[in-house]
Design an enzyme around this catalytic site. Structure first.
Site, PDB file in Angstrom:
ATOM      1  N   HIS A 192      29.138 -44.010  10.716  1.00 22.00           N
ATOM      2  CA  HIS A 192      29.142 -45.188  11.629  1.00 22.00           C
ATOM      3  C   HIS A 192      28.104 -45.089  12.378  1.00 22.00           C
ATOM      4  O   HIS A 192      27.610 -46.103  12.734  1.00 22.00           O
ATOM      5  CB  HIS A 192      30.643 -44.817  12.335  1.00 22.00           C
ATOM      6  CG  HIS A 192      30.636 -45.788  13.468  1.00 22.00           C
ATOM      7  ND1 HIS A 192      30.900 -46.962  13.286  1.00 22.00           N
ATOM      8  CD2 HIS A 192      30.914 -45.796  14.722  1.00 22.00           C
ATOM      9  CE1 HIS A 192      31.156 -47.765  14.199  1.00 22.00           C
ATOM     10  NE2 HIS A 192      30.864 -46.898  15.456  1.00 22.00           N
TER      11      HIS A 192
ATOM     12  N   GLY B 235      20.094 -33.684  20.332  1.00 23.11           N
ATOM     13  CA  GLY B 235      20.858 -34.478  21.319  1.00 23.11           C
ATOM     14  C   GLY B 235      22.180 -34.144  21.316  1.00 23.11           C
ATOM     15  O   GLY B 235      22.785 -34.487  20.225  1.00 23.11           O
TER      16      GLY B 235
ATOM     17  N   LYS C  17      28.930 -26.360  14.257  1.00 22.65           N
ATOM     18  CA  LYS C  17      28.305 -27.499  13.397  1.00 22.65           C
ATOM     19  C   LYS C  17      26.559 -27.145  13.199  1.00 22.65           C
ATOM     20  O   LYS C  17      26.032 -26.425  14.038  1.00 22.65           O
ATOM     21  CB  LYS C  17      28.210 -28.897  13.945  1.00 22.65           C
ATOM     22  CG  LYS C  17      29.371 -29.572  13.606  1.00 22.65           C
ATOM     23  CD  LYS C  17      29.294 -30.836  14.418  1.00 22.65           C
ATOM     24  CE  LYS C  17      30.527 -31.636  14.083  1.00 22.65           C
ATOM     25  NZ  LYS C  17      30.448 -32.887  15.149  1.00 22.65           N
TER      26      LYS C  17
ATOM     27  N   LYS D 104      34.082 -39.285  30.871  1.00 24.44           N
ATOM     28  CA  LYS D 104      34.512 -40.021  29.614  1.00 24.44           C
ATOM     29  C   LYS D 104      35.615 -39.088  29.034  1.00 24.44           C
ATOM     30  O   LYS D 104      35.473 -37.868  28.775  1.00 24.44           O
ATOM     31  CB  LYS D 104      33.278 -40.203  28.643  1.00 24.44           C
ATOM     32  CG  LYS D 104      33.749 -40.632  27.211  1.00 24.44           C
ATOM     33  CD  LYS D 104      32.859 -41.108  26.282  1.00 24.44           C
ATOM     34  CE  LYS D 104      32.337 -40.055  25.588  1.00 24.44           C
ATOM     35  NZ  LYS D 104      31.487 -40.474  24.274  1.00 24.44           N
TER      36      LYS D 104
ATOM     37  N   ASN E 197      21.999 -38.749   1.993  1.00 23.22           N
ATOM     38  CA  ASN E 197      23.505 -38.524   2.446  1.00 23.22           C
ATOM     39  C   ASN E 197      24.189 -37.737   1.446  1.00 23.22           C
ATOM     40  O   ASN E 197      23.925 -37.776   0.117  1.00 23.22           O
ATOM     41  CB  ASN E 197      24.263 -39.776   2.687  1.00 23.22           C
ATOM     42  CG  ASN E 197      25.511 -39.516   3.718  1.00 23.22           C
ATOM     43  OD1 ASN E 197      25.381 -38.742   4.818  1.00 23.22           O
ATOM     44  ND2 ASN E 197      26.539 -39.911   3.341  1.00 23.22           N
TER      45      ASN E 197
ATOM     46  N   ASP F 266      27.341 -31.488  17.710  1.00 23.84           N
ATOM     47  CA  ASP F 266      27.696 -31.357  19.076  1.00 23.84           C
ATOM     48  C   ASP F 266      28.922 -30.627  19.469  1.00 23.84           C
ATOM     49  O   ASP F 266      29.753 -30.899  20.300  1.00 23.84           O
ATOM     50  CB  ASP F 266      27.892 -32.966  19.445  1.00 23.84           C
ATOM     51  CG  ASP F 266      29.082 -33.566  18.453  1.00 23.84           C
ATOM     52  OD1 ASP F 266      29.348 -32.744  17.491  1.00 23.84           O
ATOM     53  OD2 ASP F 266      29.597 -34.763  18.630  1.00 23.84           O
TER      54      ASP F 266
END
Ligand code: NAD
Length: 321
Positions: free
Chosen positions: A137, A292, A226, A67, A159, A222
């Site tokens: 999103h 994840g 972070k 990808k 949030n 990811d």
């Protein structure tokens, strides 16, 4: 060679096909049949873009490819999505190009499928309250996929930017679930499953917020630097991931590993739980955490499924190449 344009993806592949593809490839990874190649990610010095590729090979499904894409912050002003990606698949027997597949929606589907797989295998069966941290999103995709794994009765949301919370409320309404925006203390105290999907560089969810028995799917971290979850909470939880190497370097566990509180040996590939080689949760009071990080093999798995469905449904564009 087959082309499956981005605009066809929504009509071809849904949550169930994505879930099945991701669960299978996680199992193949833990079984040693599938492996990811090193990730490339570069600031290209043009348009403020971050560009890279994730690739791998699954010997069980013969999915081979990559990808490619990244993040173009100026795209929104041009009416385009900031994240752009395309999947390229190759014939594992000959190396010939096999397919080019639009990768934007597939990325959201495969990321939501990963946390849903973790909920299926790690959350308490009696989980009733879903906590959502993040309202961007990806969050709507995450909520829809999670809702299929347990009989949730309520969604709680938090949030950093409260004006975005309307997305969580609308998605919960769509699913027929009551929704409430709450502070982190209440979210942590009441939620049985928590999904974090933000672009945070500082911990949001702290050890003192989270109740025993909770399953946490950390999906936003990811990249190096972070962070969504306090290191002390990571240290307290039973740790699972898609791929240990990524978890320890670019995933949520990177900070706990760097500070020496957690060893890579304590992080279990979720595929081992899927394959029955690790018990996963062993008590109702365990806090389980799925890191994840997002692996290339997930992209290849959902893209391969989309190609098969495009051929079946007669929408694959074939070109001589
Ligand atoms: P988005 O830009 O639509 O939304 C960003 C979210 O993060 C919002 O909820 C926003 O309020 C929050 N946020 C932004 N800056 C923050 C900060 N400094 N502190 C706390 N929260 C902050 O993004 P998205 O498409 O929803 O993606 C969310 C994250 O998920 C991104 O960081 C993306 O890289 C990551 N992601 C991970 C995977 C994976 O496989 N693990 C896949 C896709 C996206």
């Amino acid at each position: 060679m087959i082309i499956v344009p981005e605009k066809e993806i929504a009509g071809l592949i849904g949550r169930q096909e994505s879930f099945d593809a991701v669960e299978s490839v996680f199992a193949a990874m833990a079984g040693g049949a599938a492996y990811n190649f090193p990730v490339i990610r570069e600031a290209i010095g043009h348009a403020d873009a971050l560009y890279g590729f994730k690739s791998g090979f699954d010997r069980s499904s013969l999915a081979l490819g990559l990808k490619s894409g990244g993040y173009w912050p100026g795209n929104m002003a041009k009416g385009l999505t900031n994240h752009q990606s395309t999947v390229f698949l190759f014939d594992a027997d000959t190396g010939k190009a096999k397919a080019v597949v639009g990768g934007n929606l597939l990325t959201a589907l495969r990321t939501a499928a990963a946390s849903a797989v973790s909920i299926k295998h790690l959350a308490r069966k009696d989980a009733k309250v879903l906590g959502m941290i993040g309202a961007g999103h990806q969050s709507a995709f995450q909520m829809r996929a999670a809702a299929e794994q347990r009989d949730f009765e309520k969604v709680l949301g938090w949030n950093l930017h409260p004006e975005m919370l309307v997305r969580l409320e609308e998605t919960a309404n769509e699913l027929g679930l009551p929704y409430e925006s709450v502070d982190l203390a209440r979210l942590g105290a009441e939620a049985d499953v928590i999904i974090s999907i933000t672009s945070s560089f500082d911990p949001i969810l702290m050890e003192e917020h989270v109740s025993p028995g909770t399953h946490i799917a950390c999906m936003g971290t990811d990249t190096k630097g972070k962070q969504e979850v306090d290191v002390a909470l990571v240290a307290k939880a039973k740790l699972f991931t898609d791929e240990v190497a990524q978890s320890a370097t670019i995933g949520e566990c990177q900070h706990a590993v760097a500070s020496g509180i957690v060893s890579e040996d304590n992080i279990i590939e979720i595929g081992a739980v899927i394959n029955g080689n690790h018990p996963g949760r062993t008590s109702q009071s365990d806090i389980t955490l799925f890191d994840g990080t997002g692996v290339g093999l997930q992209d290849l798995a959902v893209a391969s499924a989309a190609v098969d469905l495009a051929i079946q449904k007669g929408v694959a564009i074939e070109v001589d190449f």
